[in-house]
Write a protein that holds these residues in place. Structure first.
Motif, PDB file in Angstrom:
ATOM      1  N   PHE A 175       4.614  65.247  43.108  1.00 49.95           N
ATOM      2  CA  PHE A 175       5.496  64.190  43.596  1.00 49.95           C
ATOM      3  C   PHE A 175       4.688  63.101  44.299  1.00 49.95           C
ATOM      4  O   PHE A 175       4.922  61.910  44.102  1.00 49.95           O
ATOM      5  CB  PHE A 175       6.536  64.782  44.549  1.00 49.95           C
ATOM      6  CG  PHE A 175       7.500  63.774  45.105  1.00 49.95           C
ATOM      7  CD1 PHE A 175       8.415  63.144  44.270  1.00 49.95           C
ATOM      8  CD2 PHE A 175       7.495  63.444  46.451  1.00 49.95           C
ATOM      9  CE1 PHE A 175       9.309  62.212  44.773  1.00 49.95           C
ATOM     10  CE2 PHE A 175       8.380  62.512  46.960  1.00 49.95           C
ATOM     11  CZ  PHE A 175       9.288  61.892  46.116  1.00 49.95           C
ATOM     12  N   ALA A 176       3.710  63.520  45.119  1.00 51.81           N
ATOM     13  CA  ALA A 176       2.860  62.547  45.811  1.00 51.81           C
ATOM     14  C   ALA A 176       2.063  61.711  44.812  1.00 51.81           C
ATOM     15  O   ALA A 176       1.909  60.491  44.987  1.00 51.81           O
ATOM     16  CB  ALA A 176       1.923  63.272  46.774  1.00 51.81           C
ATOM     17  N   ILE A 177       1.565  62.359  43.751  1.00 54.81           N
ATOM     18  CA  ILE A 177       0.816  61.633  42.718  1.00 54.81           C
ATOM     19  C   ILE A 177       1.720  60.624  42.016  1.00 54.81           C
ATOM     20  O   ILE A 177       1.314  59.481  41.754  1.00 54.81           O
ATOM     21  CB  ILE A 177       0.214  62.621  41.692  1.00 54.81           C
ATOM     22  CG1 ILE A 177      -0.907  63.433  42.347  1.00 54.81           C
ATOM     23  CG2 ILE A 177      -0.317  61.874  40.469  1.00 54.81           C
ATOM     24  CD1 ILE A 177      -1.446  64.551  41.470  1.00 54.81           C
ATOM     25  N   ASP A 178       2.955  61.036  41.702  1.00 53.89           N
ATOM     26  CA  ASP A 178       3.889  60.121  41.038  1.00 53.89           C
ATOM     27  C   ASP A 178       4.242  58.934  41.932  1.00 53.89           C
ATOM     28  O   ASP A 178       4.376  57.801  41.462  1.00 53.89           O
ATOM     29  CB  ASP A 178       5.162  60.870  40.620  1.00 53.89           C
ATOM     30  CG  ASP A 178       4.967  61.681  39.349  1.00 53.89           C
ATOM     31  OD1 ASP A 178       3.937  61.478  38.680  1.00 53.89           O
ATOM     32  OD2 ASP A 178       5.831  62.517  39.024  1.00 53.89           O
ATOM     33  N   VAL A 179       4.412  59.193  43.230  1.00 53.33           N
ATOM     34  CA  VAL A 179       4.686  58.096  44.164  1.00 53.33           C
ATOM     35  C   VAL A 179       3.486  57.152  44.224  1.00 53.33           C
ATOM     36  O   VAL A 179       3.633  55.926  44.177  1.00 53.33           O
ATOM     37  CB  VAL A 179       5.008  58.642  45.578  1.00 53.33           C
ATOM     38  CG1 VAL A 179       5.077  57.499  46.587  1.00 53.33           C
ATOM     39  CG2 VAL A 179       6.336  59.390  45.560  1.00 53.33           C
ATOM     40  N   PHE A 180       2.287  57.734  44.305  1.00 48.68           N
ATOM     41  CA  PHE A 180       1.065  56.911  44.310  1.00 48.68           C
ATOM     42  C   PHE A 180       0.969  56.061  43.044  1.00 48.68           C
ATOM     43  O   PHE A 180       0.641  54.868  43.103  1.00 48.68           O
ATOM     44  CB  PHE A 180      -0.167  57.810  44.441  1.00 48.68           C
ATOM     45  CG  PHE A 180      -1.462  57.066  44.275  1.00 48.68           C
ATOM     46  CD1 PHE A 180      -1.981  56.298  45.312  1.00 48.68           C
ATOM     47  CD2 PHE A 180      -2.168  57.131  43.076  1.00 48.68           C
ATOM     48  CE1 PHE A 180      -3.175  55.599  45.156  1.00 48.68           C
ATOM     49  CE2 PHE A 180      -3.352  56.442  42.905  1.00 48.68           C
ATOM     50  CZ  PHE A 180      -3.858  55.667  43.951  1.00 48.68           C
ATOM     51  N   SER A 181       1.254  56.677  41.894  1.00 48.58           N
ATOM     52  CA  SER A 181       1.197  55.943  40.623  1.00 48.58           C
ATOM     53  C   SER A 181       2.189  54.788  40.602  1.00 48.58           C
ATOM     54  O   SER A 181       1.915  53.726  40.046  1.00 48.58           O
ATOM     55  CB  SER A 181       1.488  56.888  39.452  1.00 48.58           C
ATOM     56  OG  SER A 181       0.521  57.912  39.379  1.00 48.58           O
ATOM     57  N   ALA A 182       3.342  55.022  41.239  1.00 48.16           N
ATOM     58  CA  ALA A 182       4.392  53.996  41.237  1.00 48.16           C
ATOM     59  C   ALA A 182       4.038  52.801  42.110  1.00 48.16           C
ATOM     60  O   ALA A 182       4.332  51.656  41.755  1.00 48.16           O
ATOM     61  CB  ALA A 182       5.716  54.614  41.696  1.00 48.16           C
ATOM     62  N   VAL A 183       3.394  53.068  43.239  1.00 44.72           N
ATOM     63  CA  VAL A 183       3.166  51.981  44.198  1.00 44.72           C
ATOM     64  C   VAL A 183       1.756  51.393  44.127  1.00 44.72           C
ATOM     65  O   VAL A 183       1.510  50.311  44.659  1.00 44.72           O
ATOM     66  CB  VAL A 183       3.434  52.451  45.653  1.00 44.72           C
ATOM     67  CG1 VAL A 183       4.841  52.996  45.784  1.00 44.72           C
ATOM     68  CG2 VAL A 183       2.407  53.475  46.112  1.00 44.72           C
ATOM     69  N   SER A 184       0.825  52.098  43.462  1.00 42.00           N
ATOM     70  CA  SER A 184      -0.579  51.664  43.504  1.00 42.00           C
ATOM     71  C   SER A 184      -0.838  50.376  42.733  1.00 42.00           C
ATOM     72  O   SER A 184      -1.855  49.719  42.963  1.00 42.00           O
ATOM     73  CB  SER A 184      -1.489  52.779  42.971  1.00 42.00           C
ATOM     74  OG  SER A 184      -1.165  53.080  41.626  1.00 42.00           O
TER      75      SER A 184
END
Length: 203
Positions: A175-184
């Motif tokens: 989930f943290a990786i997906d959030v990072f991918s979304a906002v990075s």
């Protein structure tokens, strides 16, 4: 492509790694685990082709599936991993060969790499950082995400041992990786958060 196009590979990939994580040692037949690993590689390939910025979470799920498979199968693990790696390489090499032979390789590179780099570079680094923070702060505007997070936290607090389970650790990371991918990417628009929906329920 619309941001939801990667949902299929994401959901299937996260379901597979969940199933493998809860499986006990020697509870899966070698052929069954080979099939699950091949399916996981197909998910990674499809996600990379359809929506590359969603592929980080799927890639992590793929890696965890390999690691858990090694622990489950012991002596048979090398065969499973080798077959899976050969299949994954075959998928990527075949697709790139097809694109090259059709004369579309330059267009492929332009669309999947150069276009995205140019798209991101419309903002300065400081603007991208600010946009990422703004986007992260907007998670609450997706009611389903907020609802899922609150429910998961409440359930976890009710069972503190569950907080330490390997499934919970893995999916919190996904989930943290997906959030990072979304906002990075540094884009401020809310629809960039939609790809985190598949990992939110299982985290």
């Amino acid at each position: 492509f619309p941001v939801t196009i990667g949902f299929g590979p994401q959901v299937l990939s996260y379901s597979i790694v969940w199933f493998v994580l809860i499986s006990k040692k020697n509870s899966l037949h070698v052929k069954s685990l080979i099939f699950l690993n091949l399916l996981q590689s197909l998910n990674l390939f499809l996600c990379f082709q359809l929506r590359p910025n969603n592929a980080l979470g799927v890639g992590f799920a793929w890696l965890i599936t390999q690691i858990v498979s090694i622990k489950i199968l012991d002596s048979h693990s090398s065969r499973v991993i080798l077959v899976n790696l050969a299949f994954l390489l075959t998928l990527f090499i075949s697709s790139l060969t097809f694109i090259y032979n059709r004369g579309y390789f330059k267009q492929y590179i332009d669309q999947y790499f150069n276009f995205n780099l140019d798209y991101i570079n419309q903002f300065t680094l400081s603007e991208r950082i600010l946009n990422s923070l703004i986007l992260f702060s907007k998670i609450y505007k997706l009611p389903i995400i907020l609802f899922i997070i609150v429910v998961v936290i409440l359930l976890a607090l009710g069972n503190k041992e569950q907080l330490k389970s390997k499934q919970n650790v893995v999916f919190t990371t996904i989930f943290a990786i997906d959030v990072f991918s979304a906002v990075s990417g540094g884009m401020p628009w809310l629809h960039y958060l939609i790809p985190i929906i598949p990992s939110a329920p299982v985290s």
